[in-house]
Design an enzyme around this catalytic site. Structure first.
Site, PDB file in Angstrom:
ATOM      1  N   ASP A   1       0.841  -1.199   0.000  1.00 25.42           N
ATOM      2  CA  ASP A   1       0.000   0.000   0.000  1.00 25.42           C
ATOM      3  C   ASP A   1       0.879   1.254   0.000  1.00 25.42           C
ATOM      4  O   ASP A   1       2.045   1.209   0.422  1.00 25.42           O
ATOM      5  CB  ASP A   1      -0.885  -0.014   1.253  1.00 25.42           C
ATOM      6  CG  ASP A   1      -1.611   1.301   1.438  1.00 25.42           C
ATOM      7  OD1 ASP A   1      -2.341   1.701   0.510  1.00 25.42           O
ATOM      8  OD2 ASP A   1      -1.434   1.934   2.506  1.00 25.42           O
TER       9      ASP A   1
ATOM     10  N   ASP B   1      -0.440   5.129   0.648  1.00 17.04           N
ATOM     11  CA  ASP B   1      -0.788   6.164   1.629  1.00 17.04           C
ATOM     12  C   ASP B   1      -0.881   5.578   3.044  1.00 17.04           C
ATOM     13  O   ASP B   1      -1.702   4.709   3.300  1.00 17.04           O
ATOM     14  CB  ASP B   1      -2.126   6.802   1.231  1.00 17.04           C
ATOM     15  CG  ASP B   1      -2.247   8.219   1.745  1.00 17.04           C
ATOM     16  OD1 ASP B   1      -1.326   8.703   2.417  1.00 17.04           O
ATOM     17  OD2 ASP B   1      -3.287   8.851   1.465  1.00 17.04           O
TER      18      ASP B   1
ATOM     19  N   LYS C   1      -9.469  -1.783  -3.147  1.00 18.09           N
ATOM     20  CA  LYS C   1      -9.423  -2.438  -1.838  1.00 18.09           C
ATOM     21  C   LYS C   1     -10.592  -1.958  -0.997  1.00 18.09           C
ATOM     22  O   LYS C   1     -10.905  -0.782  -1.060  1.00 18.09           O
ATOM     23  CB  LYS C   1      -8.115  -2.071  -1.125  1.00 18.09           C
ATOM     24  CG  LYS C   1      -6.856  -2.529  -1.839  1.00 18.09           C
ATOM     25  CD  LYS C   1      -5.589  -2.008  -1.146  1.00 18.09           C
ATOM     26  CE  LYS C   1      -5.301  -0.558  -1.484  1.00 18.09           C
ATOM     27  NZ  LYS C   1      -4.046  -0.036  -0.908  1.00 18.09           N
TER      28      LYS C   1
ATOM     29  N   ASP D   1      -1.491  -0.219   6.040  1.00 21.09           N
ATOM     30  CA  ASP D   1      -1.762   0.395   7.354  1.00 21.09           C
ATOM     31  C   ASP D   1      -3.237   0.407   7.697  1.00 21.09           C
ATOM     32  O   ASP D   1      -3.603   0.628   8.848  1.00 21.09           O
ATOM     33  CB  ASP D   1      -1.285   1.846   7.349  1.00 21.09           C
ATOM     34  CG  ASP D   1      -2.132   2.693   6.392  1.00 21.09           C
ATOM     35  OD1 ASP D   1      -2.092   2.420   5.176  1.00 21.09           O
ATOM     36  OD2 ASP D   1      -2.848   3.590   6.864  1.00 21.09           O
TER      37      ASP D   1
END
Lengths: 262, 262
Positions: B10, B12, B181, B206
């Site tokens: 991922d 961000d 996602k 995250d």
């Protein structure tokens, strides 16, 4: 048949469809005038001022004064004022909403709002929606003039204010207070303005899910006409039926006259 | 500990936060390079092209080639193409989405669309939303790049694409196919591009509700870091836990090194 002292009358689908008057509309209003029965036009349309709506009605041959028009914008402004006088309001909407908020001496702000209010806005943009979300997340109370999901146009059904409202509610997780039909807020304020108790007023409209439900929820008798959105066939299996059903308002006048002669 | 043949990573909250690199990000990528482990950056961000994202990563000191970046826009364009080659698409979005649709030789139209697709659009307006609703009501399939409800900015949380998408779904009553996602669509395509089976790839992110859920749904092992949105405390009572949890990617490298030495 009960004799009603006053009437609340929906506009779109009941008095007019787009720019055209619906058959029986002007005759019905003339009948109420003749009988000296007070009435009020009641619309979820938040975009126009009461002057603009009265002008439109007169233009198509339905008698109306601005003070006989009650919109979701007026009800929203009055509701906010009743919660907090001179409140700070961040508003998304068109002329009718801004006009109503100013009439109630509410302060229009871009930040630090006590209330975020949204009505239909054909000039909607990302920045307006972002500001609304930021203010709601900062604790502003969230109000929506009405939850209509679609607006009928010549091109088809385009997004209504309920659809625009969902950007803010989905993003923030905060559900708004909806003011317009079928919610009780607009009904109690319209009845108060008309000056009669709910038992003495008949709610007239074409849309089962807004007009008729609003009347029922407010504890009023209801008259459904088939000149707009809902059909009698569609609603025949609903648990709660309108008090009266008439194909159009000509039939309602006939029924009143027949009742009177007896 | 299992040895993974590839990584999906991922961006961000995992590689960067706004314009800043997250600690351990570049070292982690350097480690993968050193070990010759293939990886792919996986983002729901539909607004930027893969070139723009690779450039940003390199600019903040994280090595990346455009072909190592996979966005919800790419997955959306490929999905549409797999459903109907050279399909007619009405698209709301930014450069990244338009670029991806063109790369797949899809035809961008304003009416008569086979597909309506929406990605984040900071130039959103009423006419775009109206056209989308009309096309969906006319039978176009409805696709949304991702369902993220909010985007973190310096000002706070502003509306994400999931919030904009709701205008169309609420107004038409049609739920879109979400591609990004945590949906499986983007995962299966990213794995295919990486060229490994789900059992051999670790998903790193995250955000429990997007990254980790996406990995779990795709049947992959997952590594959750605490450098972005979700905290371990928040998720401690979740039934499904990430395969691994590491405060940051430095800790993951340490763990890999420790495992290697044994």
């Amino acid at each position: 048949m009960k004799e009603y002292k006053g009437y609340l009358i929906d506009l779109d689908g009941t008095m007019y469809k787009g720019a055209e008057r619906i058959e029986g509309a002007s005759e019905f209003v003339d009948h109420l005038k003749k009988k000296d029965l007070p009435f009020m036009y009641l619309t979820n349309n938040s975009s126009k001022t009461v002057d603009q709506i009265a002008e439109k009605l007169n233009h198509i041959g339905v008698r109306a004064k601005p003070e006989q028009v009650y919109t979701s914008s007026l009800a929203t402004a009055e509701y906010i004022s009743s919660q907090k006088e001179k409140a700070r309001v961040f508003a998304i909407g068109e002329e009718g909403l801004y006009d109503a908020l100013r009439q109630e001496s509410l302060e229009l702000v871009q930040e630090g709002a006590d209330f975020v209010v949204i009505g239909i806005d054909r000039e909607i943009n990302y920045e307006k929606l972002a500001l609304a979300c930021l203010e709601v997340r900062n604790g502003a109370a969230f109000i929506s003039t009405n939850g209509d999901i679609a607006i009928p146009t010549e091109r088809g059904l385009v997004p209504g204010n309920g659809a625009l409202t969902s950007v803010i509610s989905v993003s923030t997780g905060v559900e708004p207070v909806f003011v317009g039909k079928p919610e009780p807020l607009i009904m109690s304020r319209a009845l108060k303005r008309l000056g009669y108790h709910k038992e003495d007023v008949l709610m007239v409209g074409d849309n089962y899910n807004t007009d008729i439900k609003a009347g029922m929820t407010a504890g009023m008798d209801t008259l459904m006409v088939e000149t707009g959105l809902s059909t009698f066939d569609e609603i025949k299996d609903k648990e709660h039926q309108p008090t009266y059903k008439c194909r159009d308002l000509f039939h309602w006048i006939e029924r009143l006259n027949f009742h009177e002669k007896k």
